[in-house]
Design an enzyme around this catalytic site. Sequence first.
Site, PDB file in Angstrom:
ATOM      1  N   ARG A 127      43.684  42.741  46.787  1.00 34.33           N
ATOM      2  CA  ARG A 127      43.066  41.419  46.917  1.00 34.33           C
ATOM      3  C   ARG A 127      43.915  40.319  46.310  1.00 34.33           C
ATOM      4  O   ARG A 127      43.861  39.173  46.742  1.00 34.33           O
ATOM      5  CB  ARG A 127      41.647  41.441  46.337  1.00 34.33           C
ATOM      6  CG  ARG A 127      40.665  42.152  47.265  1.00 34.33           C
ATOM      7  CD  ARG A 127      39.430  42.605  46.557  1.00 34.33           C
ATOM      8  NE  ARG A 127      39.718  43.734  45.672  1.00 34.33           N
ATOM      9  CZ  ARG A 127      38.849  44.286  44.862  1.00 34.33           C
ATOM     10  NH1 ARG A 127      37.640  43.807  44.768  1.00 34.33           N
ATOM     11  NH2 ARG A 127      39.191  45.327  44.130  1.00 34.33           N
ATOM     12  N   GLU A 179      38.422  49.815  34.323  1.00 34.53           N
ATOM     13  CA  GLU A 179      37.012  49.858  33.913  1.00 34.53           C
ATOM     14  C   GLU A 179      36.408  51.175  34.413  1.00 34.53           C
ATOM     15  O   GLU A 179      35.552  51.775  33.784  1.00 34.53           O
ATOM     16  CB  GLU A 179      36.294  48.657  34.536  1.00 34.53           C
ATOM     17  CG  GLU A 179      34.886  48.431  34.074  1.00 34.53           C
ATOM     18  CD  GLU A 179      34.206  47.323  34.889  1.00 34.53           C
ATOM     19  OE1 GLU A 179      34.836  46.748  35.783  1.00 34.53           O
ATOM     20  OE2 GLU A 179      33.013  47.085  34.620  1.00 34.53           O
TER      21      GLU A 179
HETATM   22  P1  AMP Z   1      41.176  45.638  34.704  1.00 34.55           P
HETATM   23  O1  AMP Z   1      42.505  46.301  34.760  1.00 34.55           O
HETATM   24  O2  AMP Z   1      40.193  46.419  33.897  1.00 34.55           O
HETATM   25  O3  AMP Z   1      41.266  44.206  34.280  1.00 34.55           O
HETATM   26  O4  AMP Z   1      40.573  45.696  36.187  1.00 34.55           O
HETATM   27  C1  AMP Z   1      40.952  44.790  37.143  1.00 34.55           C
HETATM   28  C2  AMP Z   1      41.076  45.418  38.492  1.00 34.55           C
HETATM   29  O5  AMP Z   1      39.990  46.282  38.815  1.00 34.55           O
HETATM   30  C3  AMP Z   1      41.091  44.337  39.545  1.00 34.55           C
HETATM   31  O6  AMP Z   1      42.087  44.660  40.499  1.00 34.55           O
HETATM   32  C4  AMP Z   1      39.721  44.361  40.161  1.00 34.55           C
HETATM   33  O7  AMP Z   1      39.830  44.209  41.545  1.00 34.55           O
HETATM   34  C5  AMP Z   1      39.135  45.714  39.806  1.00 34.55           C
HETATM   35  N1  AMP Z   1      37.807  45.629  39.182  1.00 34.55           N
HETATM   36  C6  AMP Z   1      37.491  46.026  37.932  1.00 34.55           C
HETATM   37  N2  AMP Z   1      36.193  45.844  37.668  1.00 34.55           N
HETATM   38  C7  AMP Z   1      35.654  45.283  38.769  1.00 34.55           C
HETATM   39  C8  AMP Z   1      34.342  44.826  39.097  1.00 34.55           C
HETATM   40  N3  AMP Z   1      33.300  44.941  38.250  1.00 34.55           N
HETATM   41  N4  AMP Z   1      34.148  44.290  40.330  1.00 34.55           N
HETATM   42  C9  AMP Z   1      35.188  44.174  41.199  1.00 34.55           C
HETATM   43  N5  AMP Z   1      36.442  44.594  40.940  1.00 34.55           N
HETATM   44  C10 AMP Z   1      36.689  45.152  39.741  1.00 34.55           C
END
Ligand code: AMP
Length: 177
Positions: free
Chosen positions: A62, A99
């Site tokens: 995205r 996450e």
């Molecule tokens: P992070 O590395 O934990 O900051 O996670 C970011 C990545 O995970 C991004 O590419 C987001 O698209 C995806 N992501 C993590 N949590 C969510 C969420 N609750 N909703 C949508 N996308 C998420």
Amino acid sequence: MDKKFDLDAAIRKVPDFPKPGILFYDITSIFTNPPAYKYVIDEMLDRYKNAKVDGVIAIESRGFLLGSCFAVANGVPLVLARKKGKLPRRTVEMSYNLEYGSATLEIHEEDIELGRRWLIIDDLIATGGTLAAVAAMIEGKGGEIAGIFSIIGLPFLGFKEKVGKYNPITLIDYDGE
Ligand code: AMP
């Protein structure tokens, strides 16, 4: 007259995806909504209009849909950070925790030399692990991080501790329940 755009209304929230307990912020509902997509791109360009950015790293998938607009509008190179195994030339790679789950991203090593100060773009910052991993790849090869941009921030998951030093900019933040 200059009414603020309701970005929250344009973001679809999907409970329990991709697993129970996760509230998924689905931004495909921005891409299908032309005024919402335009708002996001215009805001992104505006936030960095005076910044010194000479390259963009967009995160699969995205982030590509934001990074490409930034690169074309500003006339700077666009480098794709892709999931492991997709890029054909010599790469640098970094694994990190999400996450939910873990992942590995790669960048073509020679592309990092195309710019000096890189803006890293993704759709959402949760723990900050993804962006921190990409920042580490760039810095490990002598590049600088000009900033980090995402549409959505989830500060309750702690991204500010991980990537706060890169001045992350988000257009909307959500609290955890
Ligand atoms: P992070 O590395 O934990 O900051 O996670 C970011 C990545 O995970 C991004 O590419 C987001 O698209 C995806 N992501 C993590 N949590 C969510 C969420 N609750 N909703 C949508 N996308 C998420």
